[in-house]
Design an enzyme around this catalytic site. Structure first.
Site, short mmCIF file in Angstrom:
data_model
loop_
_atom_site.label_atom_id
_atom_site.label_comp_id
_atom_site.label_asym_id
_atom_site.label_seq_id
_atom_site.Cartn_x
_atom_site.Cartn_y
_atom_site.Cartn_z
N SER A 47 0.86 -1.35 -0.12
CA SER A 47 0.10 -0.05 0.08
C SER A 47 0.94 1.44 0.19
CB SER A 47 -0.81 0.08 1.23
OG SER A 47 -0.22 0.08 2.38
N GLY A 48 1.97 1.17 0.19
CA GLY A 48 3.01 2.32 0.19
C GLY A 48 3.57 2.90 -1.18
N TYR A 49 4.47 3.79 -1.08
CA TYR A 49 4.65 4.30 -2.56
C TYR A 49 5.75 3.28 -3.19
CZ TYR A 49 2.75 8.74 -1.23
OH TYR A 49 1.89 9.80 -0.68
N CYS B 252 17.82 4.76 -1.86
CA CYS B 252 17.71 5.66 -2.79
C CYS B 252 18.87 6.65 -3.06
CB CYS B 252 16.31 6.42 -2.96
SG CYS B 252 15.92 7.41 -1.53
N ASN C 129 13.67 8.07 -7.13
CA ASN C 129 14.03 7.36 -5.77
C ASN C 129 12.88 6.11 -5.84
OD1 ASN C 129 12.23 9.57 -5.56
ND2 ASN C 129 11.64 8.79 -3.62
#
Lengths: 343, 343, 343, 343
Positions: free
Chosen positions: B10-12, B149, B310
C-alpha cells in the site's frame, strides 16, 4: 495600546493574526490560546515570528483572568457557535473568523454545514466583516464575522455588478485555492506527494462559501472549488450574464465606483500585459484583493475575477482591517505590505 | 510466467512495484499485502493503476496459502529483519527493499539504525541489489537487498573512481530528495504547506544511506541530506579529492569503463547545454541513474553527481532489474520507459 | 517496419513524438526536421532520449529525397496550411498536429485564428484524429488532424452527453493548462519567475480550442483558459445544464456506453477518495484521458471534467494512437505507459 | 526626506528597490531609469506596485538634470565598472549592487569575471555593504558595494567561525538558488518548462560568489551552485573542519557573539522541529538572513547553513539596510516585514 487576545492561535490563521498584530502599532497581544501547545512558544509552530516575540501559548481557561479589549476567534467551524455566548463575555469586541456567524439564515447554515445552528439568536448581532461594503456599520460594531477566503474574493468580484443590476441569471464561480486553506491538519489529502501539482476538484458543488456569495450578491450562485499547486492564494473566476445592453464601459464604471477609493481593492482589467487580470501570486502576504473583468461583447457575458491571499485579505488581514475600521485607525495600519514580484 | 507477491503493497514503493510488475511480460502478481487495506482494490491508493488491474490487497497471513516464486518486501526498516526468517520460507527468491539487510556489519547497522540487528546470521546470505556492480552474483542469488535511493545514486557516482583508486580522503555527499521518499505517512513534516518549497536539511549528518555508500566505496563518507521541492527525485553531489596527477580524461575513462555497456546508467558530463549534468527531473518514472562529473583542474578536486527517481531506480525499478538479472531475462524488460522532457 | 518522418521535431510536441516513436515496435524514425538545429543530435534539446538514439535533425529540404510512409507535422499553426499541399506529396499518410485542419468551416477558422485559411479546399480531406469518436473512418484515412490539447479533453468530457441530447444550453468550459503548452519559445511570459505559481487567465474568452469543442459537440461553448503551475497537464471543467429529467444514472450510463471499451479513456466519478475526479497529475507521460462528472440533483446541472497530458493524449500520443488505428495495430502499441503516482 | 534614484530599475533587483524604497518613510524615489522602458509606468513590469506609485521610468541621460542624494545601481556586472566614474559624479552616496566593486583584488576580479577590471583605482573607495561586519565604516561611507546573494549567505554563515580561528582547511559551499537570481532575461534556461523542478548544477566550480566568500573569510573556498525549484531564495550549506578541540558550545557562542544583537540575522540551530535549521521558504520578502549549524562531534566537522531571500537581504534589502546605517536611521526602517509561514 489596545489589548488583544487570539483563540486558536496555533493554526495558520492564528499564526497570521500573530504576525499582523505583532507588527501593528496600536495593539499588544496579551494572550494566544492553544490547549494543545499551552506553555510552548508561539514561534515554534510559527517560525517566521522568531526574534519578534517571546510569547507563549496559554490554555483557553486562562482567558477568564486576562483583560483584553478585542478577541479574535480562529476556532473551528461548528465548534465556535456553541461557545460564542461565553466568548462574548470575555471582550467588548469579538472578531470571528469561523464560518458560524456569516450566514444570516440558520436554515441556510444548516443545509451547508450539515448541523443545526447552536446559537441562532446571536447571528443578528454580527456584522459582516467586509469594510468595502459595510464600513459604516463596522465603525460601531462589536461583533464582526469575517467572510470566508473564497467568499471574500467572490463577493468583491461580483457584488459591484450585482448591486447595480448589471447582471442577471445564475453566477457560476470557479474557485481555486492553495493548500494552506485546509489548515494545519490537512491529513492524508494534504500530504505533499498527493497535494503537489494537484488540480483537485474537491467540491464540484455545495461548497459553503457559495452560500456567502449568494447572500451578499442576492443571486443564485453555483460554485466549484479546485485545489491548485500553491500554499497561499485564492482566485475566483465568475461567469455572469450581463443585463441587456450593458457595455464594458458600464462594467468598468461600476468597479471604479465601488472600489476607486478602497485601500485594499485594486481594479485590474488591462488589455495586455502578463498581469492584466488578477493573480494571487503577486498578492502573497499582502492584504489586497485584486478584482478584474473581461467582457465578451458578442454574447453579453463577462468573466469577473478576484484574487487574494487566503490567510491575509481572506482571513487574518481582513480581520485586522475590520479592527482598524472599528477603532477609527487609518485602515492600512499594520497592513502596509505591498506583495512581491516576482514570487 | 513467474508468480510474484508483494509485502507492504500500500505504500509508495509498493505501488511502484505494482505498476512495474503489472507491465512486466514475464510475471503475474498473485498477492499484494496490506493488513490495513485488506479487501480493498489496489487502485484505490494507487490510482494510476485504474484500468490495469482488478487486484485487491490481502492480509499478510494469506501468503502462507499462496504459491509464488518471488517475494518483494516493501515493509518498514527495523520491522523487516525480525520477520525475515518467516519471509524466506515463503518463496524461493526474496528481494528486500527495506534497509535491514544492506549493511554487512551488524554493528554499523546498530549505530545507524539505533537498534541491534535482529537477524545478523541472515545478513551474509544477501547480495547487494545493484546489477551494475554485482551482476554475476545476482544471477544466482535468491536473497537480494536493494540499496537505498540516495545510496544507489551515491554508489553509482562514486564507486568507479573509488575502485580504481582515483580518489583519496573523505567523500562529502550532499543528497537532495523529493517528498515521496518519506513514504505515505509523511506526518506533519510532510504536509504540503510545510513541505512545499522546502530546502530542509533534515539530516546534517548521520543519514543511514551514508553507511551504504561508505561500505560500497570503501571510503569515509560524510553526507548531508536535504528535502527539496519535488515529489520524486534524488540527486547527490559528491565532492572528492582526486589522487595526485589524475586527469579529467582518466575520470571520464573510469566512468566509461564502468558504465559504457550498462542499460540503466548514462554518463552525462558535457561542456555546455542545459542538461549537461545529471538532473532527476528528466528521469521521473524511468529506471535510469544518470551520473556525471566536473573536474577542477586547479586544485585536483571533482564533483561527482548522480540522479535518479527514488521510487524507480532507487527502489522498485532497481528491484525489478535485479529480478530480470536473476532470471536471465533481458535486463530492460518491463523497464523501458524513457523519462520525460519537459517535465 | 513503417518509415516515419517528423516535421518540426525540435519543439516539445516534436520531442514527444520522437520519444513515443522510438519506443514503438512497428516504426522507425527516418527523419526529424529542424532547420534551426539541422546536423545536431536530437538528444540535445530532448535529453530524455539520450542512450536511445543517435538521430540528428535534418533540414526540411532533405525530406524530398527521403522515403517514408507516415509524416507527422508538428509545425506552427498558420504556417502549416500554406505548406500542406507540399506535405501531402511527401507521404501517403499525413498526421497533422497543428490547428490548421481541425475546423471544418474556413470562416470559423478565420474568426478564431485571425487570418483567412490558405487551403480551404484541403480541409474536407482531413479526418479528426480522435479515435474514440472516429475510429472507423480513421482506419482508412490518410489525412488526419489531431485535435488541440484542451479540445481533446473538452470533447471527450462533453460529447457523450451532447450526442445523446442529455444537455441543453451553453457549455461553459474552464480550461487549465501547464507551461509546456506554450512551446519551447515561451518568451517573457514563460520565464520561470513569472510563470511559477501562476493562475493566469490568459484567454478569458475566444480561445481557439473553444471552436473545436463547439464543432464536436454541436453546442455553444464558452471557454476560459488559465495557465496553472505545472509543466504538463490539462484539465477542463465543463458546466452544463442537464436536459429536463436527466438523472445521474443516465449520465453515468452515457459515459459508460461511450467509453466502456476505450483503451485510453477512463470514467472517474467516485463518491469519495482523493482522486475521485480526473486529475492530470497522475496522467503525466501516459496516453489516458480521464473523464468524470458530478451531478447537482437540486438544480439539474452537472460538472463534466476531463484531464490529460497535453503532450501525450493531447498531442503526440493522440497522433500515435491514430497511426495505430490507421494501420490496424493494437491501439495501445507504443503507448503502454501507466502514468505515475505519486507524481 | 532624502531623494534617491535607481539605475536599472526594470530588473528584479530594481523592482525590489522600488518596493522597499516606496515603503521607506525617510526617502522619496525621484528617478528610476530604464532606457528600454523610458516613459512607461514602473508598475508595468513590477505589478505589485500598482496603487502605490504613479512613477514612470526615465532614460538614463535624465539623471544629469535630476537632483538626488543617494544613487542605487542595479546595472549589470562588467558594465557598471566602466560607468562608475560617471555615477560617482551624480550623487553623494552611491550604493552598487553589481559585482564590480566587491572584490578588492583586480586580478581576482579578472579571473572570476573573465575581463580586466576597467576602474581598479576606484575599488579601494568602496566599503563592503554588509552591516553585520562593517557597520562602523558604513556610517561614513559614500561608496558601498553590496555583496552577492549567495556570498551574503555564505559570509554570514562562515565568518563568525573563520574570524575566531575555529575552523581550518578548505570551506566547501553548496549553494542553492531560485530562478529570480538569473534576472528578468533568464533566456531559454529560464523557461518555466525547463527550470521547473530543476536541480541544475549550473556552476560545479568557479562561481563568482566563491571569491567573495573567500575574501571575507580569509579561507580557501570551493563552491558549487545549484538552481532549485523556487523563485526567490538562497541557501548555502558550508562544510567545514573545526579546529582541534572546538566544541559545539564554542561554535554556538561564536554565532551568538557575532549576531546576538543583529536586527537581521537570527541564529537557528535547534535540536528538533521542522524548521530547526535555516530555510529560505519562510524568509521570502523579509530582510533576514538565518544562519545555523550542525556539529558532528565524532569527526570534528560542522555544517554551517545560511538562508535568505536573494532579492531582499541578498540584494535590495541589504542595500537599504546599508543606507539606513549610513544615514543613522534605525536599521529596520522600511525593512520590517517578518516573512511568511506557511509559504
Amino acid at each position: 495600546m489596545l489589548r488583544v487576545a487570539i483563540v486558536g492561535a496555533s493554526g495558520y490563521i492564528g499564526g497570521e493574526l500573530l504576525r499582523l498584530l505583532h507588527g501593528h502599532p496600536r495593539v499588544t497581544v496579551v494572550a494566544a490560546t492553544s490547549d494543545r501547545l499551552a506553555g510552548r512558544r508561539v514561534d515554534g509552530p510559527h517560525p517566521n515570528l522568531r526574534g519578534h516575540t517571546d510569547l507563549c501559548f496559554v490554555g483557553h481557561d486562562t482567558l477568564e483572568n486576562t483583560e483584553f479589549d478585542v478577541l479574535f476567534l480562529a476556532a473551528p467551524h461548528r465548534e465556535t457557535m456553541g461557545r460564542m455566548a461565553e466568548f462574548l463575555k470575555l471582550a467588548r469586541t469579538v472578531i470571528d473568523l469561523s464560518g458560524d456567524f456569516r450566514l444570516r439564515d440558520p436554515e441556510v447554515y444548516a443545509s451547508y454545514y450539515g448541523v443545526a445552528h447552536a446559537a441562532p439568536h446571536l447571528i443578528p448581532e454580527f456584522t459582516a466583516g467586509l469594510p468595502e461594503w459595510h464600513r459604516a456599520r463596522l465603525t460601531t460594531s462589536d461583533r464582526i464575522a469575517v467572510p470566508g477566503c473564497m467568499a471574500t474574493a467572490g463577493i468583491l468580484a461580483v457584488r459591484p455588478l450585482a448591486l447595480e443590476g448589471l447582471i442577471e441569471g445564475t453566477v457560476r464561480v470557479d474557485a481555486r485555492t492553495g493548500s494552506s486553506g485546509s489548515g494545519v491538519s490537512g491529513g492524508a489529502a494534504g500530504a505533499h506527494a498527493e497535494r503537489s501539482g494537484a488540480l483537485r476538484v474537491f467540491a464540484p458543488s455545495g461548497h459553503r462559501h457559495e452560500a456567502e456569495i449568494a447572500q451578499a450578491t442576492d443571486r443564485t450562485v453555483r460554485m466549484t472549488a479546485t485545489g491548485v499547486e500553491a500554499v497561499r492564494g485564492v482566485q475566483v473566476l465568475c461567469q455572469v450574464k450581463l443585463a441587456s445592453g450593458v457595455s464594458e464601459k458600464e462594467v468598468r464604471s461600476a468597479f471604479r465606483a465601488a472600489y476607486g477609493n478602497e485601500p485594499f481593492v485594486r481594479v485590474i482589467a488591462q488589455r495586455q500585459g502578463l498581469y492584466r487580470l488578477p493573480e494571487p501570486k503577486i498578492l502573497t502576504g499582502s492584504n489586497f484583493c485584486d478584482v478584474g473583468f473581461a467582457v465578451s461583447a458578442d454574447d453579453g457575458t463577462a468573466v469577473l475575477i478576484g484574487a487574494l491571499d487566503n490567510l491575509v485579505k481572506g482571513g487574518a488581514g481582513g480581520a485586522v482591517q475590520c479592527m482598524n475600521v472599528r477603532f477609527g485607525w487609518p485602515e492600512r495600519t499594520g497592513l502596509e505590505f505591498f506583495g512581491l514580484h516576482p514570487n
